[in-house]
Design a protein around this motif. Structure first.
Motif, PDB file in Angstrom:
ATOM      1  N   GLN A  77      40.720  40.070  53.971  1.00  0.00           N
ATOM      2  CA  GLN A  77      41.834  40.812  53.575  1.00  0.00           C
ATOM      3  C   GLN A  77      41.395  42.303  53.442  1.00  0.00           C
ATOM      4  O   GLN A  77      42.068  43.362  53.882  1.00  0.00           O
TER       5      GLN A  77
ATOM      6  N   TYR B  76      40.994  42.827  40.343  1.00  0.00           N
ATOM      7  CA  TYR B  76      40.757  42.314  39.279  1.00  0.00           C
ATOM      8  C   TYR B  76      40.434  41.039  39.227  1.00  0.00           C
ATOM      9  O   TYR B  76      41.029  40.086  40.273  1.00  0.00           O
TER      10      TYR B  76
ATOM     11  N   PRO C  45      38.173  37.688  36.796  1.00  0.00           N
ATOM     12  CA  PRO C  45      37.424  37.263  35.697  1.00  0.00           C
ATOM     13  C   PRO C  45      36.011  37.678  35.936  1.00  0.00           C
ATOM     14  O   PRO C  45      35.490  37.953  37.219  1.00  0.00           O
ATOM     15  N   THR C  46      35.106  37.927  34.880  1.00  0.00           N
ATOM     16  CA  THR C  46      33.512  38.246  35.280  1.00  0.00           C
ATOM     17  C   THR C  46      32.958  37.186  35.871  1.00  0.00           C
ATOM     18  O   THR C  46      33.201  35.931  35.787  1.00  0.00           O
TER      19      THR C  46
ATOM     20  N   GLU D 236      38.165  43.641  35.061  1.00  0.00           N
ATOM     21  CA  GLU D 236      38.694  42.175  34.558  1.00  0.00           C
ATOM     22  C   GLU D 236      40.015  42.325  33.953  1.00  0.00           C
ATOM     23  O   GLU D 236      40.650  41.316  33.366  1.00  0.00           O
ATOM     24  N   ILE D 237      40.610  43.571  33.593  1.00  0.00           N
ATOM     25  CA  ILE D 237      41.695  43.714  32.793  1.00  0.00           C
ATOM     26  C   ILE D 237      42.899  44.063  33.849  1.00  0.00           C
ATOM     27  O   ILE D 237      42.733  44.575  34.952  1.00  0.00           O
ATOM     28  N   VAL D 238      44.058  43.475  33.483  1.00  0.00           N
ATOM     29  CA  VAL D 238      45.118  43.618  34.617  1.00  0.00           C
ATOM     30  C   VAL D 238      45.598  45.034  34.787  1.00  0.00           C
ATOM     31  O   VAL D 238      45.479  46.043  33.722  1.00  0.00           O
ATOM     32  N   TRP D 239      46.495  45.367  35.953  1.00  0.00           N
ATOM     33  CA  TRP D 239      46.785  46.832  36.069  1.00  0.00           C
ATOM     34  C   TRP D 239      47.760  47.355  35.059  1.00  0.00           C
ATOM     35  O   TRP D 239      47.762  48.302  34.841  1.00  0.00           O
ATOM     36  N   GLU D 240      48.596  46.508  34.598  1.00  0.00           N
ATOM     37  CA  GLU D 240      49.588  46.946  33.623  1.00  0.00           C
ATOM     38  C   GLU D 240      48.950  47.684  32.513  1.00  0.00           C
ATOM     39  O   GLU D 240      49.599  48.571  31.880  1.00  0.00           O
TER      40      GLU D 240
ATOM     41  N   PRO E  46      48.158  51.710  42.774  1.00  0.00           N
ATOM     42  CA  PRO E  46      47.487  50.874  43.845  1.00  0.00           C
ATOM     43  C   PRO E  46      47.688  49.585  44.412  1.00  0.00           C
ATOM     44  O   PRO E  46      48.389  49.102  43.821  1.00  0.00           O
TER      45      PRO E  46
ATOM     46  N   LEU F 197      45.061  43.549  43.999  1.00  0.00           N
ATOM     47  CA  LEU F 197      44.494  42.085  44.524  1.00  0.00           C
ATOM     48  C   LEU F 197      43.779  41.347  43.672  1.00  0.00           C
ATOM     49  O   LEU F 197      43.053  41.996  42.677  1.00  0.00           O
ATOM     50  N   HIS F 198      43.937  40.309  43.650  1.00  0.00           N
ATOM     51  CA  HIS F 198      43.243  39.278  42.537  1.00  0.00           C
ATOM     52  C   HIS F 198      42.129  38.484  43.070  1.00  0.00           C
ATOM     53  O   HIS F 198      42.227  37.910  44.151  1.00  0.00           O
TER      54      HIS F 198
ATOM     55  N   ASP G  54      38.956  32.807  39.909  1.00  0.00           N
ATOM     56  CA  ASP G  54      37.714  32.449  39.630  1.00  0.00           C
ATOM     57  C   ASP G  54      37.433  31.217  40.742  1.00  0.00           C
ATOM     58  O   ASP G  54      38.144  30.670  41.279  1.00  0.00           O
TER      59      ASP G  54
END
Lengths: 437, 456
Positions: free
Chosen positions: B32, B51, B53-54, B175-179, B190, B193-194, B197
């Motif tokens: 992608q 974004y 998780p670590t 790791e934080i959401v765009w909102e 932007p 894309l997620h 995990d």
């Protein structure tokens, strides 16, 4: 690229066509302020003529002016201005007569930088040299004076201020004051055009600045109907007539036509239109499908659009929840319960731990229990992910123990339930527990 | 383009094969991203927000794409570059291929103080390197830190393509959401894309790749399975699990080396390692000891049997030695913090009569228990009154005693709340936990539970 060209004329027909197609489409879809001409769109016509007239008068008659273009993000402010400028620049007189200065509130964060940038864009660095000026106004006046050539009137300057509202935050609004002052007092022919998305931008101006502004405001609003929206969709994808391979071009354009008549595609577009009808969202929606087109994936397919729509509308919070460990998920459920019990009052870690303990003790046969420090670490991870945040006005801030700091959960019940549904191998006990919410 | 399992239009196949093998279980996302980036001379997606998780491979995937395909890029971590100045310098250095080194006196490419200069310099570098046609990738890792910098930085980076007029692609990793990034009057959105995990199977696959030499893969896999069974519930972070797995592997192999078990003896090995892993969960995972210390402890455990007590003292929060009166002062502070003032009569007065909680009261107290809500502030007078009533023998209220209060405050066992300017109106709070308090009380033979309202 050079490699593909060398592969021979046979490959040229297909590979190069797609390469060219990508180039053309990307140019349209990946640039937010790329102009997209919508036939029969008359909303922009009036402001466009207005703006054209304003700038033209400055260049031909040496009339100073100021105006603001106001409209929400993605309404086409920059696009409108650049298309007007492009049209004017076709005229040779205009090109010779008018100098452009483009400033952006994001870049020129204070007036000193802005002045330097103006000097640079007017190419007057040599003239200024190491001269020291008493005030900002002196400096600006000198710059404009320097533009005068011999006996002729000084050249007209067009100032474009993007993110105009940010300039209003500069100290004393010196730049705005001076620009408007010059425009009003007819010292030199300048036109100041501000672009902003704040409707209340006038309120931000100081009184002395406000009184010098012409109060000419051009409002842009996005009022596309769905038919126009569909037309924009088509115009973004259709290949231009000057495309080299005519056959390919014809085939592709036919494909695009059939796409915009396809009920599946239109229903997705309808959904998109109902949430947000600005063109940026549409472009973002097209980014992935367009990127996919290649010889092995020659057409835009329904599945591409479905996927792109899914990505665009995905709930990011429940996605993040998906990445949590079972322990962290348990804590989120516990916090949700607490928030329900205390009606969105803040809670602290100790309460969460207590709630979690109650759950683990009643189901000790099925759920692994963890020590308090491990649970605290998990809790802190949630805080780091900003799923939990410290309640405001708690006062104790950093001084108190972290176990007792008041916290608020930032996750909605529906998001939690959705995440638990999707969670891989979620222990049934946790599921039951969440369902009793 | 030659055929291969996952080919992407416009990229050489050999490099793609390398890329895919270096990013296991991330093929979809790589495809992608490659599609979005497009060919070098195409316009790339101008802003991408990734974004997840670590330890889900965000930085790894991006850096391997950029490095294997040799795309011009700058990769900066916003934690390292914590001021805007550092951020600009690092990006420009990487774009201009300048490395501060002893030879050039650690000089940066150019001095850059603000966004205006940055954009200008970036444009000149791109023109100097003749990269106008190609895409320049700027990757900002840990992008959540950008929000704490000047407010113009994040919107400007998201608009960098338009501002420079070059083909620039800005990738944000976080790791934080765009909102949570939206602020002010908004900015260019932007493409989000997620990175999901890794599933348990994918974790197993990745972990099995660092199987130490001398052991079969199946054997290591079975070990990793055991590790996951202990840690998976609490932690999904690949890096953390990998670290723990490598750390405990020698212990797992110990019976084999001693000749007590063979590689097939899964059950025996499991019984041997399981308590160790649980202990590791309580110590190493919490970072209470460094891994070197842990290894030393493990070695110590091999030599002497009484090691369990040894570990216990390390983990169970080291006991603090306090002067005798300080202990009582601390106990008094704890009682004053956790008991409501109205109940003092009952605990510290002789013949106060018994107080019984009604059912209704108990229900109410359960919710508002101070063990849950935390310590409450108390005035100095109350502390001293409780102190005199619990301490054995007569104690004169000397400066000696008061100075112990202030040393308790410096030790952070108590904190002062409220304003400092009122000398006699000072209020304090006790900041130690119940477990610590009980162990202190035990040393002076004081049964603290009997004096706590929550436990009546």
């Amino acid at each position: 690229m050079s490699k593909r060209k060398s592969t021979g004329s046979a490959a040229m027909s297909e590979g190069a066509c797609y390469s060219e197609l990508q180039r053309v489409l990307r140019e349209r879809v990946y640039k937010i302020s790329a102009p997209c001409d919508v036939a029969g769109e008359n909303d922009l016509d009036k402001p466009r003529r207005h703006l054209l007239d304003l700038i033209q008068r400055c260049s031909s008659m040496g009339e100073s002016n100021s105006a603001l273009i106001i409209g929400p993000r993605g309404a086409g402010k920059t696009m409108l201005l650049s298309s007007v400028l492009a049209e004017l620049k076709e005229n040779r007189d205009f090109r010779d007569n008018v100098l452009e200065v483009h400033l952006n509130g994001l870049l020129q964060t204070d007036d000193r930088i802005a002045l330097k940038e103006i000097t640079r864009q007017l190419q007057l660095e040599n003239v200024v040299g190491n001269r020291v000026f008493g005030s900002f106004a002196d400096n600006l006046a000198f710059l404009l004076e320097a533009l005068k050539k011999g006996s002729r009137d000084s050249q007209a300057v067009l100032f474009v201020l993007e993110e105009f509202d940010l300039f209003a935050h500069h100290k004393n609004q010196t730049l705005l004051y001076n620009l408007f002052d010059v425009a009003q007092s007819q010292q030199a022919p300048i036109t100041v055009i501000g672009l902003t998305c704040r409707l209340d931008v006038i309120e931000l101006l100081e009184k002395r600045v406000k009184s010098r502004f012409s109060h000419r405001q051009i409002h842009l609003f996005n009022s596309l109907t769905f038919d126009q929206y569909l037309r924009v969709f088509r115009s973004l994808l259709v290949l231009p007539a000057e495309f080299r391979d005519k056959k390919f071009c014809g085939k592709w354009n036919k494909h695009v036509e059939s796409l915009s008549d396809d009920p599946g595609v239109t229903s997705i577009l309808r959904k998109l239109y109902d949430t947000s009808k600005d063109i940026r969202t549409l472009k973002m929606f097209l980014m992935l499908p367009v990127a996919r087109i290649c010889p092995s994936h020659p057409r835009l397919e329904m599945s591409d659009f479905v996927e792109a729509h899914k990505i665009l509308t995905a709930d990011s919070k429940s996605n993040t929840l998906h990445g949590l460990s079972v322990l962290e998920l348990c804590l989120v459920v516990a916090m949700r319960r607490l928030s329900d019990v205390f009606v969105n009052q803040p809670f602290n870690f100790q309460m969460v731990y207590n709630e979690y303990q109650k759950f683990v003790q009643t189901r000790s046969y099925a759920v692994q229990s963890f020590d308090r420090p491990v649970v605290l670490k998990a809790f802190e991870h949630l805080q780091q992910m900003e799923l939990v945040r410290a309640a405001e006005g708690a006062g104790i801030g950093g001084r108190g123990q972290k176990e007792f700091r008041p916290m608020l959960l930032m996750i909605d019940k529906s998001q939690l339930m959705q995440a638990i549904q999707k969670y891989p191998a979620c222990p049934t006990e946790v599921k039951h527990w969440a369902n009793t919410l | 383009m030659a055929a291969g399992p996952p080919t992407v239009f416009g990229h050489p196949t050999e490099q793609l094969a390398d890329l895919y093998s270096s990013c296991p279980s991330r093929h979809d996302l790589v495809t992608q991203l490659l599609a979005l980036f497009g060919q070098n001379n195409h316009l790339s997606c101008p802003r991408v927000f990734l974004y997840g998780p670590t330890g889900s491979g965000k930085s790894h995937v991006i850096s391997s794409i950029l490095n294997t395909l040799k795309l011009p890029h700058a990769l900066v971590n916003c934690v390292e570059c914590y001021t805007s100045r550092l951020l600009y310098d690092h990006i420009l250095n990487q774009v201009a291929l300048v490395t501060p080194a002893p030879d050039n006196d650690y000089t940066n490419y150019s001095r850059c103080d603000n966004m205006n200069d940055f954009v200008k310099t970036l444009r000149t570098i791109i023109e100097d390197r003749e990269l106008q046609e190609e895409t320049m990738y700027i990757v900002l890792d840990k992008a959540e830190r950008l929000r704490e910098m000047d407010m113009n930085i994040l919107p400007a980076f998201l608009r960098l393509g338009e501002l420079t007029g070059c083909n620039v692609c800005v990738v944000l990793l976080t790791e934080i959401v765009w909102e949570k990034f939206r602020a002010g009057t908004g900015m260019c959105e932007p493409l989000v894309l997620h990175f999901p995990d890794y599933t348990k199977d994918e974790l197993l696959e990745i972990l099995s790749s660092d199987c130490p030499t001398g052991y079969t893969k199946d054997f290591y896999m079975s070990y990793v399975n055991i590790v996951l069974s202990v840690f998976y519930m609490a932690c999904r972070n690949l890096n953390e699990i990998r670290h723990l797995a490598l750390l405990n592997f020698p212990k797992f192999c110990e019976p084999i080396k001693k000749g007590e078990a063979t590689e097939e003896d899964v059950h025996k090995l499991w019984r041997n390692i399981e308590p160790h892993l649980r202990k590791a969960l309580q110590t190493v995972y919490l970072r209470e000891v460094s891994s070197a210390q842990w290894e030393r402890m493990q070695e110590g455990a091999a030599t002497q049997e009484s090691s369990s007590a040894n570990i216990k003292t390390l983990t169970g929060k080291v006991n603090m030695e306090l002067p005798f009166y300080s202990k009582f002062l601390l106990i008094a502070a704890y009682l004053a913090s956790y008991n409501p003032a109205r109940t003092d009569r009952r605990f510290f007065l002789k013949h106060a009569g018994k107080m019984k909680k009604t059912v209704q009261q108990m229900k109410r107290d359960e919710r508002a228990s101070s063990q849950l809500l935390g310590p409450k502030p108390f005035p100095l007078d109350r502390l001293m009154a409780i102190f005199y009533s619990i301490v054995e023998g007569k104690v004169a209220p000397t400066a000696n005693i008061y100075s112990q209060i202030s040393s308790l405050v410096t030790l952070r066992l108590m904190t002062q709340v409220g304003s400092d300017d009122q000398l006699d109106g000072a209020k304090f709070k006790c900041t130690v936990g119940l477990d610590f308090m009980r162990s202190i009380a035990r040393t002076v033979n004081f049964d603290i539970i009997r004096y706590l309202y929550d436990f009546v």
